[in-house]
Design a protein around this motif. Structure first.
Motif, PDB file in Angstrom:
ATOM      1  N   LEU A  30       0.814  -1.217   0.000  1.00  0.00           N
ATOM      2  CA  LEU A  30       0.000   0.000   0.000  1.00  0.00           C
ATOM      3  C   LEU A  30       0.851   1.272   0.000  1.00  0.00           C
ATOM      4  O   LEU A  30       0.305   2.372  -0.023  1.00  0.00           O
ATOM      5  CB  LEU A  30      -0.928   0.015   1.213  1.00  0.00           C
ATOM      6  N   LYS A  76       3.506   3.717  -1.773  1.00  0.00           N
ATOM      7  CA  LYS A  76       4.031   4.060  -3.095  1.00  0.00           C
ATOM      8  C   LYS A  76       4.988   5.240  -2.962  1.00  0.00           C
ATOM      9  O   LYS A  76       4.655   6.257  -2.358  1.00  0.00           O
ATOM     10  CB  LYS A  76       2.898   4.439  -4.048  1.00  0.00           C
ATOM     11  N   GLN A  86      -3.850   4.105  -1.352  1.00  0.00           N
ATOM     12  CA  GLN A  86      -2.449   3.927  -1.006  1.00  0.00           C
ATOM     13  C   GLN A  86      -1.948   5.097  -0.153  1.00  0.00           C
ATOM     14  O   GLN A  86      -2.633   6.119   0.012  1.00  0.00           O
ATOM     15  CB  GLN A  86      -1.603   3.813  -2.274  1.00  0.00           C
TER      16      GLN A  86
END
Length: 429
Positions: A68, A70, A86
């Motif tokens: 999750l 990034k 995310q």
């Protein structure tokens, strides 16, 4: 903070979320991320750090799945990722303020110039800003508070930080009509004006802390800065430059913080101070001119009067910051802000004899420590605020150990953003 738990749960039940952008994934930032992960209605959706791996580890320690998380420095990608559920990590701190998917920004860097930039960017982007950076606040906070009010957003210090914890006691007592005589905090370690990163290194390593940060606690700078923030929020003053800082037990505080003619330390009321012996707590010394209130206070075992101490024996630093975030989001109210402008200042004092041509390092370094004085005294001496020191400040002439460093003593070899903001503040803008 009554009712925030129910309001956050109601927000979550409606599918809402307070989206937090964090700058700085050090000790304070890590704690904040983990605390919020256990809450309803709030999430740290983006974290910036000069080392993105620090942010990734902070999320991992909070139980966020790596799938999750990034990493990106692209604003459009970041907004899309957050909207998709995310969280973002980045080394581009300036990007956070421009994300549509962020509601409130928290500065947890502790670096005055960086904090000033973060706050400015947040306000210009019409986002609420929570400062876990008291050093920046006491240097340019009145200007940032004014700008935030004009922009319709909140500029605030944090619950859990000692100034915020003191302010909660003050607001409680003041709202009830008590006369507040003194406000203060405990100091965790004996004052050592000579403390520096080398002398603090061994203890810092044991605690997993930065040697410079620990030195700034030991040399008193952090305490001076924190009580300057309280002074600027309440209009209170240091009774003497540097405050009294007595060593005392809690039960002694009501007598100590009374006027000299009544056997105490004080030349005046409405002062800020610190005490060696009541850490990690914060306190307010209160009194009243109502006999019935005195009778009730005695009945409630608050002491014999005429002064009483309100004491909070803890402050949970960044673990309490979510309460300030929620209050800013729901009510557009700060926990603590410089309502009275520059009532007091923390000025730079030479930690050792300094030679002409020498550059000043930063807070907690080898060259200077902070001392709280009234803003009037700062102006009279043309003293240099501690939040402006750094390698961009060079001495034009020598300064003796223990002497206040003045603007006449120095020149700026560079113009950090906080210096520009301070010049605007000093011009009355």
């Amino acid at each position: 903070m009554l009712g925030l738990n129910r309001r956050l749960k109601a927000l979550a039940a409606e599918g809402g979320l307070i989206r937090v952008g964090l700058i700085g994934a050090g000790q304070m930032g890590r704690g904040l991320i983990s605390q919020i992960e256990g809450m309803s209605g709030m999430k740290v959706v983006a974290t910036a750090d000069i080392f993105p791996e620090n942010a990734k580890q902070a999320y991992a320690k909070a139980g966020v799945s790596p799938s999750l998380v990034k990493e990106t420095g692209d604003r459009e990608q970041a907004d899309k990722a957050i909207a998709a559920g995310q969280v973002i990590v980045t080394d581009q701190a300036e990007m956070i303020a421009h994300l549509d998917q962020v509601d409130v920004i928290v500065d947890a860097t502790g670096i005055p110039d960086v904090g000033a930039q973060i706050a400015w960017q947040a306000i210009m982007s019409k986002k609420h800003i929570v400062m876990l950076n008291v050093e920046a606040d006491v240097t340019v906070g009145p200007l940032l508070h004014k700008l935030a009010s004009s922009a319709g957003v909140v500029y605030t210090g944090s619950a859990g930080d000692e100034p915020g914890a003191v302010m909660e006691l003050y607001d409680f007592a003041d709202a009830l009509g008590f006369e507040v005589v003194a406000l203060g905090k405990g100091k965790n370690n004996p004052l050592n004006l000579a403390a520096n990163p080398d002398s603090a290194r061994e203890e810092a390593q044991l605690k997993g802390a930065s040697p410079k940060m620990l030195a700034s606690f030991q040399d008193g700078t952090k305490t001076m800065v924190e009580m300057t923030a309280v002074a600027n929020a309440t209009g209170f003053l240091p009774d003497v430059p540097g405050m009294h800082g007595p060593k005392a037990k809690l039960a002694e505080l009501p007598t100590l913080f009374s006027l000299q003619e009544h056997g105490g330390l004080l030349k005046q009321k409405q002062i800020v101070d610190y005490v060696d012996g009541v850490a990690p707590g914060v306190f307010a010394i209160i009194t009243t001119d109502k006999p019935e209130v005195h009778a009730e206070m005695k009945y409630l075992k608050m002491g014999n009067g005429p002064h009483y101490v309100l004491y909070r024996p803890y402050h949970l630093t960044s673990l309490e910051t979510p309460l300030t975030i929620a209050r800013a989001f729901f009510d557009r109210q700060p926990t603590i802000a410089p309502y009275h402008g520059l009532t007091a200042e923390t000025v730079a004092v030479a930690k050792q004899s300094l030679a002409a041509g020498e550059a000043l390092d930063g807070i907690g370094g080898f060259t200077a420590y902070g001392r709280i004085v009234s803003a009037e005294e700062k102006q009279k001496q043309n003293a240099l605020p501690i939040g402006l020191i750094g390698p961009h400040v060079r001495l034009k002439r020598s300064v003796e150990q223990g002497a206040i460093i003045t603007y006449d003593d120095i020149e700026f070899t560079d113009q950090p953003f906080i210096v520009t903001l301070r010049e605007l503040l000093d011009r009355g803008m």
